[in-house]
Design an enzyme around this catalytic site. Structure first.
Site, mmCIF file in Angstrom:
data_model
loop_
_atom_site.group_PDB
_atom_site.id
_atom_site.type_symbol
_atom_site.label_atom_id
_atom_site.label_comp_id
_atom_site.label_asym_id
_atom_site.label_seq_id
_atom_site.Cartn_x
_atom_site.Cartn_y
_atom_site.Cartn_z
ATOM 1 N N ASP A 67 0.864 -1.180 0.000
ATOM 2 C CA ASP A 67 0.000 0.000 0.000
ATOM 3 C C ASP A 67 0.905 1.235 0.000
ATOM 4 O O ASP A 67 1.522 1.563 1.011
ATOM 5 C CB ASP A 67 -0.892 -0.044 1.248
ATOM 6 C CG ASP A 67 -1.699 1.237 1.451
ATOM 7 O OD1 ASP A 67 -1.580 2.154 0.605
ATOM 8 O OD2 ASP A 67 -2.437 1.328 2.444
ATOM 9 N N GLN A 80 0.822 6.480 1.141
ATOM 10 C CA GLN A 80 1.590 7.516 1.846
ATOM 11 C C GLN A 80 3.028 7.609 1.331
ATOM 12 O O GLN A 80 3.794 8.456 1.789
ATOM 13 C CB GLN A 80 1.619 7.218 3.351
ATOM 14 C CG GLN A 80 0.265 7.301 4.039
ATOM 15 C CD GLN A 80 -0.281 8.712 4.115
ATOM 16 O OE1 GLN A 80 0.463 9.690 4.016
ATOM 17 N NE2 GLN A 80 -1.583 8.827 4.245
ATOM 18 N N LYS A 117 -3.655 12.103 -2.819
ATOM 19 C CA LYS A 117 -2.604 12.261 -1.821
ATOM 20 C C LYS A 117 -1.290 12.682 -2.463
ATOM 21 O O LYS A 117 -0.325 12.991 -1.771
ATOM 22 C CB LYS A 117 -2.409 10.955 -1.053
ATOM 23 C CG LYS A 117 -3.545 10.645 -0.089
ATOM 24 C CD LYS A 117 -3.151 9.569 0.881
ATOM 25 C CE LYS A 117 -4.340 8.864 1.490
ATOM 26 N NZ LYS A 117 -5.072 9.686 2.459
ATOM 27 N N CYS A 166 -8.095 6.234 10.803
ATOM 28 C CA CYS A 166 -8.445 4.983 10.126
ATOM 29 C C CYS A 166 -7.440 3.885 10.457
ATOM 30 O O CYS A 166 -7.071 3.088 9.596
ATOM 31 C CB CYS A 166 -8.556 5.160 8.612
ATOM 32 S SG CYS A 166 -9.816 6.315 8.142
#
Lengths: 413, 150
Positions: free
Chosen positions: A207, A210, A233, A371
């Site tokens: 993932d 970020q 993002k 989250c």
């Protein structure tokens, strides 16, 4: 502009003019936007490119044989090459457009997980995952009878790698882990972890929501089977994201959504699916958003990801020093080499009160569980306040953050 | 006056620091746990209701932000000795006040000291903090297992 002068690579005055939102006033103050980890602001290059596309080049893709539609299709499709080269993928057809990282993970959970994962198989995630990388696997386990295993996180906020090795076995079918923690800022050793998972015969999803906005990504080097991230993002628009997948794997997968634009042939007896990436892109895709994402990638590439990383490292150091000087502040996530995310708690000030006080000073941060409720449980805190930085932030904004935290501490005593 | 000082008044800060009636009641007749999934605030409200629906004792415990904690604290102080019917009617007024209901009239309301939470209406994301204990109270009275803000 005291310390900024030392950062020579970025002309911060010019960069800040690229982002109109950064001059918005909150009462008497300009906004100090320290919530880029939730969503990043857009540069004019993105805003104007989308406006230009919508004004002069917009038509639907893969359908019309008129020139406007063909040109739009060409722009849309060439975006895959732009993205592939940005993340080190070998071919544009390994880039699937989705609505965001959440959908990308769901697509793998559905299209790969439901097809290949069986009762008793194991899926490995970690304590520091975002709910988007937890809930799809919980649901998959519920439906298939597979078992979820969780890599523990150390006090500093790093994977316990020896525990990870012990979790791996012949039953491990998939390892799905974050590249950069959205709370701790930890940059995980995804290349090494990916190799370990592969040696156990598991597939790997990383993932990168970020990570992609803040560092040079090379999926060929990481060698994960899947890599996902979101457009908004990384200074692009909402509603668009990416699933990178190794092509031979994508070919084996089922679609998550079915409908138009993802088929070869449809009769009432049945349908055959188009090859990837189209197989996973039913319906009219986020065309203008893809164009915006590519403009964001061009913008970031022009500055240079290494330059961005360096600038954010300096900002993080500066901000961490300021926060460490406030005795009541406890920083959550202290891994070496972490990304520019500063999560913290103050015992006497609940994060929601902290956010309101900081907002009163024009400082925009996020408070809550981010989250990542299992991670909050891990640190035995109900919530945390998070300042997430981007290259467009300044040391002056961090000074304001620190002053506002001190004010909250004084108020709540 | 900064933007946030109308919210964090001394009375609210004081109730946050030293919440009143802050304990788990052993011999309650009603209790309910309230949870705000948005921020993780968790509050349990306990009631001991006697003859004629009089609230003989009321308490709360749990964790939350200053607004939810002080609201719960002031609620318990305000309602002790009052009836369940009064509690329900005060809840209606309180809810109308913080949600900026056009039908709400401060002058005619029965809120007394609770009017200090009027400023919350300027902070839409904090309204649920102020109302969590009240929703939990109503659920406790109605013998529901758990309460959530709407």
């Amino acid at each position: 502009m005291k310390v900024d002068a030392t950062i020579r690579e970025i002309d911060i005055e010019t960069v800040r003019k690229d982002f109109p939102v950064l001059s918005v006033k909150m009462g008497d103050n300009s906004i100090a936007y320290l919530d880029s980890g939730a969503t990043a602001q857009k540069p004019l290059a993105v805003i104007e490119r989308m406006k230009e596309f919508d004004s002069h080049q917009y038509a639907t893709v893969h359908r019309g044989s008129y020139r406007l539609g063909e040109e739009a299709t060409q722009i849309f499709e060439s975006g895959r090459e732009t993205i592939a080269s940005f993340i080190g993928a070998k071919q544009g057809r390994e880039i699937v457009y989705t609505s965001g990282a959440t959908m990308s993970i769901n697509l793998v959970a559905y299209g790969y997980g439901r097809k290949f994962i069986r009762r008793g198989d194991e899926i490995v995630i970690s304590d520091m995952e975002h709910h988007a990388n937890i809930v799809p696997w919980l649901k998959l386990c519920e439906e298939t009878g597979a078992v979820l295993k969780v890599i523990p996180v150390t006090e500093t906020g790093e994977f316990d790698e020896s525990a990870f090795v012990k979790l791996l076995s012949a039953r491990t079918k998939l390892v799905s882990i974050t590249h950069v923690s959205n709370v701790l800022g930890t940059v995980n050793r995804v290349k090494e972890l990916s190799a370990l998972a592969h040696s156990a015969g598991a597939k790997v999803l990383v993932d990168g929501a970020q990570a992609a906005p803040h560092m040079k990504i090379d999926v060929s080097e990481i060698d994960s089977d899947f890599y996902v991230f979101s457009g908004h993002k990384m200074y692009g628009p909402t509603g668009v994201g990416v699933l990178y997948g190794k092509y031979d794997l994508l070919e084996t997968m089922d679609p998550l959504l079915t409908g138009g634009d993802m088929i070869e042939r449809v009769t009432f007896a049945g349908a055959t699916y188009a090859p990837p990436p189209q197989r996973f892109e039913a319906g009219t895709p986020p065309i203008t958003q893809v164009v915006g994402l590519c403009a964001a990638i061009d913008y970031l590439s022009a500055i240079g990801m290494e330059t961005i990383e360096e600038r954010e490292r300096e900002l993080l150091e500066y901000g961490s020093d300021l926060l460490r000087k406030i005795p009541q502040v406890r920083i959550i996530g202290t891994a070496p080499g972490k990304a520019a995310i500063l999560s913290f708690v103050v015992d006497s000030v609940h994060p929601h009160d902290m956010v309101t006080i900081l907002d009163g000073e024009g400082v925009a941060v996020r408070g809550g569980h981010h989250c990542a409720q299992p991670l909050m449980d891990r640190y035995n805190i109900p919530a945390a306040t998070r300042a997430s930085l981007a290259f467009y932030n300044t040391t002056e904004e961090l000074d304001r953050l620190s002053a506002a935290i001190r004010k909250a501490v004084a108020l709540f005593g | 006056m900064s933007y946030s000082s109308d919210l964090y008044q001394q009375v609210i800060l004081d109730h946050n620091r030293k919440p009143r009636n802050f304990f788990a009641m052993e011999d309650s007749t009603h209790h309910c746990e309230g949870y705000n999934p948005l921020c993780g605030d968790k509050i349990t409200v306990y009631l001991k209701v006697g003859n004629g629906g009089v609230i003989e004792d009321i308490s709360f415990n749990g964790s939350g932000c200053a607004i939810s904690k002080s609201s719960a604290s002031m609620m318990t102080a305000f309602l002790k000795g009052k009836t369940i019917d009064t509690a329900k009617s005060v809840f209606e007024s309180f809810h109308a006040m913080v949600t900026d209901d056009p039908g709400f009239d401060q002058a005619k309301s029965n809120l007394g000291k609770l009017a200090i939470f009027e400023g919350v209406r300027e902070y839409p994301s904090r309204i649920k903090c102020a109302t969590l204990s009240w929703h939990t109270l109503i659920s406790a009275i109605d013998d529901k297992k758990e309460a959530q803000t709407e």
